[in-house]
Structures are given as structure tokens and as C-alpha cells.
Design a protein around this motif. Structure first.
Motif, PDB file in Angstrom:
ATOM      1  N   PRO A   1      -1.973   7.285 -11.526  1.00 15.85           N
ATOM      2  CA  PRO A   1      -2.714   5.944 -12.128  1.00 15.85           C
ATOM      3  C   PRO A   1      -1.492   4.799 -11.898  1.00 15.85           C
ATOM      4  O   PRO A   1      -0.560   4.839 -11.843  1.00 15.85           O
TER       5      PRO A   1
ATOM      6  N   GLY B   1       1.744   1.467  -8.156  1.00 16.96           N
ATOM      7  CA  GLY B   1       0.521   1.871  -7.709  1.00 16.96           C
ATOM      8  C   GLY B   1       0.289   2.003  -6.536  1.00 16.96           C
ATOM      9  O   GLY B   1       1.340   2.113  -5.589  1.00 16.96           O
ATOM     10  N   ASP B   2      -0.808   2.375  -5.929  1.00 21.98           N
ATOM     11  CA  ASP B   2      -1.180   2.850  -4.805  1.00 21.98           C
ATOM     12  C   ASP B   2      -1.366   1.459  -3.942  1.00 21.98           C
ATOM     13  O   ASP B   2      -1.111   1.654  -2.585  1.00 21.98           O
ATOM     14  N   GLU B   3      -1.813   0.538  -4.666  1.00 20.78           N
ATOM     15  CA  GLU B   3      -2.055  -0.666  -4.001  1.00 20.78           C
ATOM     16  C   GLU B   3      -1.812  -1.767  -4.974  1.00 20.78           C
ATOM     17  O   GLU B   3      -2.310  -1.768  -6.179  1.00 20.78           O
TER      18      GLU B   3
ATOM     19  N   GLY C   1      -4.532   2.254  -8.815  1.00 21.02           N
ATOM     20  CA  GLY C   1      -3.755   3.527  -8.719  1.00 21.02           C
ATOM     21  C   GLY C   1      -4.760   4.527  -8.219  1.00 21.02           C
ATOM     22  O   GLY C   1      -5.929   4.281  -7.728  1.00 21.02           O
ATOM     23  N   LYS C   2      -4.242   5.739  -8.325  1.00 24.59           N
ATOM     24  CA  LYS C   2      -5.124   6.703  -7.883  1.00 24.59           C
ATOM     25  C   LYS C   2      -5.379   7.732  -8.977  1.00 24.59           C
ATOM     26  O   LYS C   2      -4.691   7.647  -9.850  1.00 24.59           O
ATOM     27  N   LYS C   3      -6.382   8.800  -9.003  1.00 25.40           N
ATOM     28  CA  LYS C   3      -6.539   9.597  -9.953  1.00 25.40           C
ATOM     29  C   LYS C   3      -5.582  10.527 -10.229  1.00 25.40           C
ATOM     30  O   LYS C   3      -5.098  10.529 -11.442  1.00 25.40           O
ATOM     31  N   GLN C   4      -4.650  10.808  -9.530  1.00 29.61           N
ATOM     32  CA  GLN C   4      -3.368  11.831  -9.764  1.00 29.61           C
ATOM     33  C   GLN C   4      -2.252  10.764  -9.968  1.00 29.61           C
ATOM     34  O   GLN C   4      -1.105  11.327 -10.422  1.00 29.61           O
TER      35      GLN C   4
ATOM     36  N   TYR D   1       0.875  -0.973   0.030  1.00 29.46           N
ATOM     37  CA  TYR D   1      -0.045  -0.016  -0.093  1.00 29.46           C
ATOM     38  C   TYR D   1       0.890   1.042  -0.110  1.00 29.46           C
ATOM     39  O   TYR D   1       2.035   1.371   0.634  1.00 29.46           O
ATOM     40  N   ASP D   2       0.195   2.121  -0.779  1.00 31.73           N
ATOM     41  CA  ASP D   2       0.911   3.348  -0.595  1.00 31.73           C
ATOM     42  C   ASP D   2       2.359   3.747  -1.153  1.00 31.73           C
ATOM     43  O   ASP D   2       3.404   3.129  -0.735  1.00 31.73           O
ATOM     44  N   ASN D   3       2.387   4.165  -2.407  1.00 34.10           N
ATOM     45  CA  ASN D   3       3.579   4.196  -3.161  1.00 34.10           C
ATOM     46  C   ASN D   3       4.097   2.965  -3.396  1.00 34.10           C
ATOM     47  O   ASN D   3       5.383   2.759  -3.210  1.00 34.10           O
TER      48      ASN D   3
END
Length: 156
Positions: A145, A124-126, A140-143, A108-110
Motif C-alpha cells: 500500500p 507508492g507504486d505511483e 499503492g498496490k494491494k501487496q 512509477y514502480d517502487n
């Protein structure tokens, strides 16, 4: 005196012929165990076979028989894992959870994972990875991906 030699002989036989247990070597500044939870902090380094994990903090959750259920690494997580199909993966994240029974890693996270010796990269974010190499899921996140980079194997 003969009884001591016989005991040592049987203990030696047991050690030689018993199945080798998984050996986990943990080095850190502080260990705190309460019930079925052990919290390890301060330059945590864990080795199990070819696998390595370093982090600021690791929480080990065990069942009533004191066998690990999951490991949760938090802060500055770096790892090297060899999958069942013998691929070496190196990566990092802000948080990683390893589920022992499912042989599954959740980053998770970066989150970032790269296969050693290849250009295969996951960001990704996850990221969810199976330890046997069967699957990988990336969110990913919108900011920021999710991103997958890989090399196609050519058929001969």
C-alpha cells in the motif's frame, strides 16, 4: 577590422542583457535523435539549475520548435528537484515522466520521495507531484500500500 569589433560588441551586449535561457546539461554514453524524439542511454545524467536526474535511459519528446514537451526516464531513476516553494525533494523510481508544460512529475514502480531535512516521505507504486509543491497523489498496490510520513508544523 572595426566591423569585427562592432559585431563582437553587439554580440556581447546581447549576451549580457538577454534573458538567460534554461540550460540543460546532459551527459551519457549514447544519443540518438529521430524526428521529435531523442533517446539517451548509458549512465544518463541531466542537470538543469539545481535539479538533477540520473537513469539508465531517458527519452526526450519535443514539439516542432524542438522545445521539450516531456522527459521519460527509465531504469534506476534517481533525482533531486527543488520545488517552486524552495523545498528540495530527493527520490527514486523505476520510471519517471516529467511533463514540462504542467511542471508535473509522475513516478512509477517502487516510487519513493523524501523532502531533504525533514521526515516527509512518500512511497507508492505511483506518485504524482507538482513542481510548484501544490499537490501530491500517491497510489499503492494491494501487496504494497501507499505510505505517507510527514511532520506536522507547530503554530507559534
Amino acid at each position: 577590422m572595426n566591423k569585427i569589433y562592432i559585431c563582437v560588441f553587439f554580440i556581447t551586449l546581447h549576451v549580457l542583457f538577454a534573458a538567460k535561457p534554461d540550460v540543460i546539461d546532459i551527459v551519457a554514453q549514447h544519443f540518438k535523435s529521430v524526428g521529435n524524439t531523442t533517446t539517451i542511454t548509458g549512465d544518463v545524467n541531466i542537470k538543469k539549475g539545481s535539479d538533477r536526474l540520473s537513469s539508465d535511459k531517458v527519452i526526450v519528446y519535443t514539439d516542432n520548435a524542438r522545445k521539450p514537451i516531456k522527459y521519460e526516464a527509465i531504469g534506476n531513476v534517481h533525482f533531486t528537484v527543488v520545488t517552486d516553494d524552495k523545498r528540495e525533494l530527493k527520490g527514486q523510481a523505476n520510471r519517471l515522466i516529467y511533463y514540462v508544460k504542467n511542471n508535473e512529475y509522475r513516478l512509477y514502480d517502487n516510487a519513493f520521495v523524501q523532502e531533504t531535512g525533514r521526515q516527509n516521505v512518500l512511497k507508492g507504486d505511483e506518485i504524482v507531484l507538482s513542481g510548484n509543491g501544490d499537490y501530491a497523489n500517491i497510489v499503492g498496490k494491494k501487496q504494497a500500500p501507499a505510505r505517507v510520513t510527514f511532520t506536522l508544523d507547530k503554530d507559534n
